[in-house]
Design a protein around this motif. Structure first.
Motif, PDB file in Angstrom:
ATOM      1  N   HIS A 172       0.785  -1.229   0.000  1.00 14.21           N
ATOM      2  CA  HIS A 172       0.000   0.000   0.000  1.00 14.21           C
ATOM      3  C   HIS A 172       0.829   1.296   0.000  1.00 14.21           C
ATOM      4  CE1 HIS A 172      -3.569  -2.272   0.154  1.00 14.21           C
ATOM      5  NE2 HIS A 172      -3.650  -2.468   1.460  1.00 14.21           N
ATOM      6  N   PRO A 173       1.906   1.422   0.811  1.00 15.09           N
ATOM      7  CA  PRO A 173       2.623   2.704   0.856  1.00 15.09           C
ATOM      8  C   PRO A 173       3.197   3.156  -0.478  1.00 15.09           C
ATOM      9  CG  PRO A 173       3.170   1.386   2.778  1.00 15.09           C
ATOM     10  CD  PRO A 173       2.383   0.488   1.856  1.00 15.09           C
ATOM     11  N   THR A 174       3.387   2.239  -1.424  1.00 12.36           N
ATOM     12  CA  THR A 174       3.955   2.641  -2.713  1.00 12.36           C
ATOM     13  C   THR A 174       3.012   3.553  -3.490  1.00 12.36           C
ATOM     14  OG1 THR A 174       3.078   0.625  -3.747  1.00 12.36           O
ATOM     15  CG2 THR A 174       5.340   0.549  -2.932  1.00 12.36           C
ATOM     16  N   ARG A 175       1.741   3.592  -3.097  1.00 13.93           N
ATOM     17  CA  ARG A 175       0.778   4.449  -3.789  1.00 13.93           C
ATOM     18  C   ARG A 175       1.129   5.933  -3.654  1.00 13.93           C
ATOM     19  NH1 ARG A 175      -4.721   2.367  -4.503  1.00 13.93           N
ATOM     20  NH2 ARG A 175      -4.711   0.103  -4.341  1.00 13.93           N
ATOM     21  N   ALA A 176       1.923   6.273  -2.634  1.00 13.68           N
ATOM     22  CA  ALA A 176       2.271   7.671  -2.402  1.00 13.68           C
ATOM     23  C   ALA A 176       3.489   8.121  -3.214  1.00 13.68           C
ATOM     24  CB  ALA A 176       2.541   7.903  -0.913  1.00 13.68           C
ATOM     25  N   GLN A 177       4.167   7.201  -3.891  1.00 17.51           N
ATOM     26  CA  GLN A 177       5.376   7.552  -4.647  1.00 17.51           C
ATOM     27  C   GLN A 177       4.995   7.966  -6.062  1.00 17.51           C
ATOM     28  OE1 GLN A 177       8.475   4.560  -4.656  1.00 17.51           O
ATOM     29  NE2 GLN A 177       9.554   5.542  -6.352  1.00 17.51           N
ATOM     30  N   LEU A 178       5.288   9.224  -6.419  1.00 11.01           N
ATOM     31  CA  LEU A 178       4.857   9.765  -7.705  1.00 11.01           C
ATOM     32  C   LEU A 178       5.489   9.030  -8.881  1.00 11.01           C
ATOM     33  CD1 LEU A 178       4.828  13.607  -6.956  1.00 11.01           C
ATOM     34  CD2 LEU A 178       2.904  12.021  -7.052  1.00 11.01           C
TER      35      LEU A 178
END
Length: 310
Positions: A153-159
């Protein structure tokens, strides 16, 4: 110049010096109608113009490195005294050299004609690696290969990753994210799989190459199990806030096991700092004095059973 001197209170020499500096930084440029007239330039455009020669140099060095590596890796079969992608007794092969692992993965990707499955645990992804892998992934998709990828899930914040995912999804790939994932894994055409060789996090990198059909079937089933419970990666959505409930439940479940912050963060693919921020918020909401108490209270409230049954 006199008018500018009157307005700024600077001397003509000082104005000339500042003008030359702005010209050097590409923040001023002559007007197309009158070269004596200087016009301001958008700083973003100026930065791009200044960086272009450097980026070209970097690209040329990168191409030279890639060419050298590709040329030398062609000698690997001779060095090892065997065919690198040939059959292996028992269907399982251990490869310790990271360069050889990458070469084998590249070969499998090029030969793949039906399906590619990829599990990518962890948080931040290297933008340079993403850029390097994109052409290969798009080429496989153009050949009609079905491509499914799992991130956390946290990878969703990486542009940079959102941009990468948008490109491959547009070409036909399917991408989802989960709160927790097993180790990194690649499976090609359900015939060959790559999993990490290490049995602990401090062990040297490497891979186990699996071609044994029963083990391949097991790994594919494991992938499908993660895939069913994962959430589609929507690149134009609000980062990973739309999966924050899954993350919070996962954190509570791990806290109830008495795990340390560092372990929780590693399993969920986020930084320890971000993980502790989530934990502090959860403890405040639950009125808990400790992390373990937060997990116990969550279990008493039925939050953990909700996580298990959904």
């Amino acid at each position: 110049m006199d008018t500018a001197a009157d307005i700024t209170g600077l001397s003509n020499d000082e104005l000339a010096r500042y003008r030359d500096e702005l010209l050097r930084c590409r923040l001023l440029q002559p007007s197309a109608k009158d070269e004596q007239t200087l016009l301001p330039v958008n700083p973003e455009i100026a930065a791009a113009r200044l960086a272009e020669p450097l980026e070209e140099t970097i690209r040329s060095y990168r191409e030279a490195v890639d060419s050298t590596r590709e040329t030398l890796l062609k000698l690997m079969p001779a060095y090892l005294g065997r065919t690198m992608y040939g059959p292996v007794n028992g269907g399982v092969e251990t490869v310790s050299d990271p360069a050889e692992v990458q070469h084998l993965v590249n070969q499998a990707s090029e030969k793949c004609c039906k399906e590619m499955l990829s599990v990518q645990p962890g948080g931040f992804r290297d933008p340079v690696a993403l850029e390097a892998s994109l052409p290969k992934e798009l080429e496989a998709l153009e050949r009609g290969v079905r491509f499914r990828v799992l991130y956390q899930h946290p990878t969703r914040a990486q542009l940079s990753l959102r941009s990468h995912v948008a490109a491959i999804v547009k070409a036909g790939a399917q991408v989802r994210t989960a709160d927790q994932l097993a180790e990194r894994m690649f499976i090609f055409d359900r015939e060959v799989a790559f999993i990490p060789k290490r049995s602990s996090t401090d062990q040297a990198p490497g891979a186990v190459v699996v071609r044994e059909p029963v083990l391949i079937a097991f790994l594919c089933a494991l992938f499908d199990q993660f895939w069913v419970s994962a959430v589609p990666f929507i690149t134009d959505g609000p980062g990973y806030q739309n999966v924050s409930d899954d993350l919070r439940l996962a954190i509570l479940g791990l806290l109830s096991q008495g795990l340390k912050d560092e372990v929780v963060a590693r399993r969920l693919g986020m930084s320890v700092r971000t993980c502790r921020r989530h934990i502090a918020s959860l403890m405040q909401e639950l009125g808990a004095e400790s992390r373990f108490e937060a997990g116990v209270k969550a279990a008493q409230l039925g939050l953990l059973s909700k996580e298990l049954h959904e």
